[in-house]
Design a protein around this motif. Sequence first.
Motif, mmCIF file in Angstrom:
data_model
loop_
_atom_site.group_PDB
_atom_site.id
_atom_site.type_symbol
_atom_site.label_atom_id
_atom_site.label_comp_id
_atom_site.label_asym_id
_atom_site.label_seq_id
_atom_site.Cartn_x
_atom_site.Cartn_y
_atom_site.Cartn_z
ATOM 1 N N UNK A 271 2.639 8.833 -8.125
ATOM 2 C CA UNK A 271 1.838 7.705 -8.435
ATOM 3 C C UNK A 271 1.626 6.989 -7.069
ATOM 4 N N UNK A 272 2.880 6.943 -6.272
ATOM 5 C CA UNK A 272 2.804 6.013 -5.028
ATOM 6 C C UNK A 272 2.129 6.909 -3.774
ATOM 7 N N UNK A 273 2.273 8.297 -3.883
ATOM 8 C CA UNK A 273 1.778 9.271 -2.883
ATOM 9 C C UNK A 273 0.412 9.217 -3.111
ATOM 10 N N UNK A 274 -0.363 9.452 -4.422
ATOM 11 C CA UNK A 274 -1.668 9.184 -4.862
ATOM 12 C C UNK A 274 -2.271 7.955 -4.285
ATOM 13 N N UNK A 275 -1.667 6.892 -4.327
ATOM 14 C CA UNK A 275 -2.244 5.374 -4.149
ATOM 15 C C UNK A 275 -2.091 5.427 -2.536
ATOM 16 N N UNK A 276 -1.177 6.005 -1.876
ATOM 17 C CA UNK A 276 -1.279 5.912 -0.284
ATOM 18 C C UNK A 276 -2.351 6.819 0.303
ATOM 19 N N UNK A 277 -2.562 8.087 -0.384
ATOM 20 C CA UNK A 277 -3.428 8.815 -0.138
ATOM 21 C C UNK A 277 -4.980 8.198 -0.120
ATOM 22 N N UNK A 278 -5.117 7.829 -1.117
ATOM 23 C CA UNK A 278 -6.416 6.782 -1.521
ATOM 24 C C UNK A 278 -6.568 5.732 -0.498
ATOM 25 N N UNK A 279 -5.453 5.156 0.036
ATOM 26 C CA UNK A 279 -5.683 4.070 0.949
ATOM 27 C C UNK A 279 -5.563 4.487 2.364
ATOM 28 N N UNK A 280 -5.326 5.902 2.485
ATOM 29 C CA UNK A 280 -5.426 6.364 3.970
ATOM 30 C C UNK A 280 -4.265 6.084 4.693
ATOM 31 N N UNK A 281 -2.952 5.959 3.881
ATOM 32 C CA UNK A 281 -1.721 5.569 4.593
ATOM 33 C C UNK A 281 -0.757 6.579 4.710
ATOM 34 N N UNK A 282 -0.091 6.786 5.805
ATOM 35 C CA UNK A 282 0.906 7.709 6.090
ATOM 36 C C UNK A 282 2.084 7.250 5.692
ATOM 37 N N UNK A 283 2.751 7.859 4.634
ATOM 38 C CA UNK A 283 4.038 7.403 4.016
ATOM 39 C C UNK A 283 5.234 7.408 5.024
ATOM 40 N N UNK A 284 5.041 8.335 5.924
ATOM 41 C CA UNK A 284 6.088 8.392 6.987
ATOM 42 C C UNK A 284 6.301 7.205 7.843
ATOM 43 N N UNK A 285 5.421 6.083 7.718
ATOM 44 C CA UNK A 285 5.243 4.834 8.536
ATOM 45 C C UNK A 285 5.918 4.118 7.513
ATOM 46 N N UNK A 286 5.836 4.042 6.297
ATOM 47 C CA UNK A 286 6.457 3.134 5.220
ATOM 48 C C UNK A 286 7.814 3.408 5.203
ATOM 49 N N UNK A 287 8.764 2.075 5.209
ATOM 50 C CA UNK A 287 10.022 2.162 4.942
ATOM 51 C C UNK A 287 10.255 1.834 3.639
ATOM 52 N N UNK A 288 11.225 2.609 2.904
ATOM 53 C CA UNK A 288 11.445 2.515 1.488
ATOM 54 C C UNK A 288 12.677 1.732 1.183
ATOM 55 N N UNK A 289 12.716 0.856 0.143
ATOM 56 C CA UNK A 289 13.702 0.039 -0.144
ATOM 57 C C UNK A 289 14.533 0.663 -1.233
ATOM 58 N N UNK A 290 14.216 1.802 -1.896
ATOM 59 C CA UNK A 290 14.932 2.226 -3.116
ATOM 60 C C UNK A 290 16.119 3.307 -2.480
ATOM 61 N N UNK A 291 16.819 3.687 -3.444
ATOM 62 C CA UNK A 291 18.140 4.955 -3.134
ATOM 63 C C UNK A 291 17.421 5.915 -2.169
ATOM 64 N N UNK A 292 18.258 6.315 -1.157
ATOM 65 C CA UNK A 292 17.992 7.201 -0.153
ATOM 66 C C UNK A 292 16.503 6.943 0.593
ATOM 67 N N UNK A 293 16.169 5.627 0.669
ATOM 68 C CA UNK A 293 15.024 5.197 1.232
ATOM 69 C C UNK A 293 13.908 5.543 0.429
ATOM 70 N N UNK A 294 13.767 5.722 -0.861
ATOM 71 C CA UNK A 294 12.642 6.033 -1.900
ATOM 72 C C UNK A 294 11.759 4.796 -1.881
ATOM 73 N N UNK A 295 10.488 5.424 -1.358
ATOM 74 C CA UNK A 295 9.249 4.265 -1.290
ATOM 75 C C UNK A 295 8.850 3.933 -2.673
ATOM 76 N N UNK A 296 8.530 2.709 -3.043
ATOM 77 C CA UNK A 296 8.029 2.111 -4.044
ATOM 78 C C UNK A 296 6.794 1.311 -4.168
ATOM 79 N N UNK A 297 6.144 1.040 -5.040
ATOM 80 C CA UNK A 297 4.868 0.309 -5.174
ATOM 81 C C UNK A 297 5.021 -0.814 -4.331
ATOM 82 N N UNK A 298 6.124 -1.338 -4.338
ATOM 83 C CA UNK A 298 6.437 -2.823 -3.722
ATOM 84 C C UNK A 298 6.443 -2.635 -2.206
#
Length: 441
Positions: free
Chosen positions: A160-187
Amino acid sequence: MAIRIIKLPDVGEGVAEAEVVEWHVKVGDAVLEDQVLAAVMTDKATVEVPSPVAGTVIALGAEVGATLAVGAELVRLEVAGAADEPAAAEVAATPRQAAASPPAAAPAPAADNVVAMRTAAAAPAADSSAPTRPALPRAVPGISLGPPRAAGEKPLASPAVRKRARDAGIDLRQVRGSGPAGRISHDDLDIFMRGGPAAAGPAARTANTAVETIKVVGLRRRIAQRMAEAKRRAAHFAYVEEVDATALEDLRAALNAEAQPDRPRLTLLPFLMQAVVKAVVEFPQMNALYDDEADVVERFGGVHIGIATQTPNGLMVPVARHCEARGLFDGAAEAQRLAQAAREGRATREELTGSTITITSLGALGGIVSTPVLNRPEVAIIGINKLAVRPMWQGGQFVPRKMMNLSSSFDHRIVDGYDAARFIQRIKALLEAPATIFIDG
């Protein structure tokens, strides 16, 4: 320390196996009791499997995309325990099902339109007597909790996060995740989109040489299999006809202007449903299923119209049953109810099976022409293209008319081209003189 084996639980409704569609943990992760380990999909639902105990993951039972039997090893955990405990005790996991999920009905003998249904996970009830557990870190607006990602490291995120990022044209490699092992959340994604610290990127344009490998699993794999099977086994041919929908749109606007609380607003769909009902009386070979293994064609008296619906979880085809017994507003209400249930993951198996002919539409994105894929074993599918005002030659002059195309596909093994053209021409005549749709006989 002791070893605990978490088995794939019985998710109910006679399911014997499930496909692993997402891991929420990896080897070496510390997990808490009730923390989600994995998401698995059956032919009826996608459910999340929480951990019944706290521990450290030492082995995963399968890769994403693999199918496991109920009772097979899902996760192996190392947990705190006495040395004299068994080396590998088995612990049952309890899958999280949707709240108030309706029971699945037995499959209908006709077409199975559903590829899969998504079941939302219900939050576990709070227990005041349970020991307090450390809270997992959450993203705070303006603060990035995750460490910088190593070069070339694949970002961890849910579909769901990946789809939302694709729809917004965001490269998830540029987003820092706060979850376990750097997992990226909606927040985390929200912070990035608001331009917080995690949104910092290179000032200059650089070449992007990354290649993301996405395993085709779960619903997308089932859609792919069904589409490939339909194209491989059915002899598709397309027929396109334009329809002057000016009078139809005038009638629709007039009926919607007389809005009543118990009546839904009308779209073009319920009018097309009514036109199909009248047309298949003259062309019963269109309202049929072809069993190409038994060489049998079943023609149905009841008109069960599948309505292709795009949902957050992929394409589904809920079925409006016995449309021959429904009026215009009843059909409109049923179509709206089914579409909403499919999008929210509440549609039952009975509501997603048993169609005899399908209508598909891309709505405002309908384009000029499309070539829809048959919903096998059906032999006909009718596609609605975009409605637009176009100049048409009429009475010695060009006049503006509201035009749309019907792009339909048929199984040439059962339907002849001449009959397909006559069938669509009949629907065209009904839509261009919409009052005739409601004349009995």
